[in-house]
Scaffold this motif. Structure first.
Motif, PDB file in Angstrom:
ATOM      1  N   ASP A 247       0.835  -1.197   0.000  1.00  0.00           N
ATOM      2  CA  ASP A 247       0.000   0.000   0.000  1.00  0.00           C
ATOM      3  C   ASP A 247       0.874   1.253   0.000  1.00  0.00           C
ATOM      4  N   GLU A 248       0.408   2.265  -0.731  1.00  0.00           N
ATOM      5  CA  GLU A 248       1.204   3.480  -0.897  1.00  0.00           C
ATOM      6  C   GLU A 248       0.750   4.601   0.032  1.00  0.00           C
ATOM      7  N   SER A 249       0.340   4.235   1.228  1.00  0.00           N
ATOM      8  CA  SER A 249       0.021   5.198   2.274  1.00  0.00           C
ATOM      9  C   SER A 249      -0.139   4.437   3.572  1.00  0.00           C
ATOM     10  N   LEU A 250      -0.081   5.168   4.687  1.00  0.00           N
ATOM     11  CA  LEU A 250      -0.225   4.540   5.994  1.00  0.00           C
ATOM     12  C   LEU A 250      -0.868   5.522   6.963  1.00  0.00           C
ATOM     13  N   ALA A 251      -1.838   5.028   7.729  1.00  0.00           N
ATOM     14  CA  ALA A 251      -2.485   5.802   8.785  1.00  0.00           C
ATOM     15  C   ALA A 251      -2.622   4.899  10.006  1.00  0.00           C
ATOM     16  N   VAL A 252      -2.004   5.290  11.109  1.00  0.00           N
ATOM     17  CA  VAL A 252      -1.973   4.455  12.312  1.00  0.00           C
ATOM     18  C   VAL A 252      -2.445   5.281  13.501  1.00  0.00           C
ATOM     19  N   SER A 253      -3.303   4.683  14.312  1.00  0.00           N
ATOM     20  CA  SER A 253      -3.835   5.387  15.478  1.00  0.00           C
ATOM     21  C   SER A 253      -4.475   4.380  16.416  1.00  0.00           C
ATOM     22  N   ALA A 254      -4.961   4.877  17.541  1.00  0.00           N
ATOM     23  CA  ALA A 254      -5.858   4.054  18.357  1.00  0.00           C
ATOM     24  C   ALA A 254      -7.072   3.705  17.508  1.00  0.00           C
ATOM     25  N   PRO A 255      -7.699   2.558  17.735  1.00  0.00           N
ATOM     26  CA  PRO A 255      -8.849   2.158  16.916  1.00  0.00           C
ATOM     27  C   PRO A 255      -9.920   3.262  16.838  1.00  0.00           C
ATOM     28  N   GLY A 256     -10.402   3.488  15.607  1.00  0.00           N
ATOM     29  CA  GLY A 256     -11.500   4.422  15.414  1.00  0.00           C
ATOM     30  C   GLY A 256     -11.097   5.858  15.131  1.00  0.00           C
TER      31      GLY A 256
END
Length: 263
Positions: A247-256
């Protein structure tokens, strides 16, 4: 394949590599040309790999190594067709190290059957060792970590990253700028801070609430993805779908949280 991981042996080896550079920190001449920069970068890779291979080969005599080439776009799109191998980013944030500023780590990932199985991120300046094993949770200096429990976006810290684009992608800078503007409009505090893997580990530890990056940067992400995932973070692309290799992007966080970015 070495089924059992001698966790302490791996952590001790990564610490040895990181502490080697800690002793030499700010001793180099800051490079003023590309020739100097790449020469110093090559020396970092060689010294780090020598320590890691010497420490881990007795425990993993049959496990090959794949060193990171951040400009190898094709190589970042899928794992190697091997049952097991080490993938090493000898120094994530090497530019900071060479510039005599904080923000550099030693990152190591063990890939098994095309999946992230074990990873380590060591920050020598802070004396913090993050690590995770598939299905076994994530830890910092031996203590379990977990993402933030914040619910108010105005109280959240979001970070964005910008990877190397070789060759340049037409319109990418404009797209990236628009994404940063959206972050600024949605979250209380927005910062840019390297290195990539450490920021992802910080999401897992609740220090950073949202990580966002456009572009293909798999090698810089892998160690931190496993740590954040095992800590309980959501690992998505910026479209809100579950992140997958290539995948050519990434978004990481706490769920939701990250899944609402484009909504």
């Amino acid at each position: 394949m070495n089924k059992q991981i001698n966790v302490q042996a791996v952590l001790d080896t990564v610490r040895q590599a990181g502490d080697l550079f800690l002793k030499q920190y700010k001793q180099n001449t800051i490079p003023t040309s590309k020739e100097q920069f790449f020469k110093q970068l090559e020396a970092i890779d060689e010294r780090c790999m020598a320590v890691l291979k010497a420490g881990l080969t007795p425990e993993f005599p049959d496990t090959p190594w794949n060193t990171v080439d951040e400009f190898d776009n094709d190589g970042q799109k899928q794992p190697l067709p091997l049952s097991e191998y080490w993938l090493c980013d000898a120094m994530d944030g090497a530019i900071q190290y060479l510039q005599h500023i904080p923000g550099w780590t030693i990152n190591l990932v063990l890939i098994r059957n095309g999946e992230l199985y074990f990873s380590v991120i060591y920050d020598p300046l802070s004396n913090e060792m993050f690590w995770a094993e598939q299905g076994a949770g994530a830890f910092m200096n031996g203590q379990p970590i977990q993402p933030s429990a914040k619910i108010d976006p105005d109280m959240m810290l979001a970070v964005f990253e910008y990877g190397h684009q070789e060759p340049a992608i037409p319109g990418f800078n404009e797209k990236h700028g628009a994404a940063v503007t959206t972050l600024l409009n949605k979250f209380g505090v927005v910062r840019n801070y390297g290195p990539h893997g450490l920021q992802l580990a910080y999401v897992g530890a609740g220090r950073i609430d949202v990580f966002h990056q456009l572009g293909l940067d798999t090698f810089n992400w892998l160690a931190g993805i496993l740590i954040a995932r095992e800590a309980g973070a959501a690992i998505l692309n910026v479209d809100g779908d579950c992140w997958k290799w290539g995948d050519e992007s990434l978004a990481v966080s706490a769920p939701g949280i990250a899944g609402k970015f484009n909504k």
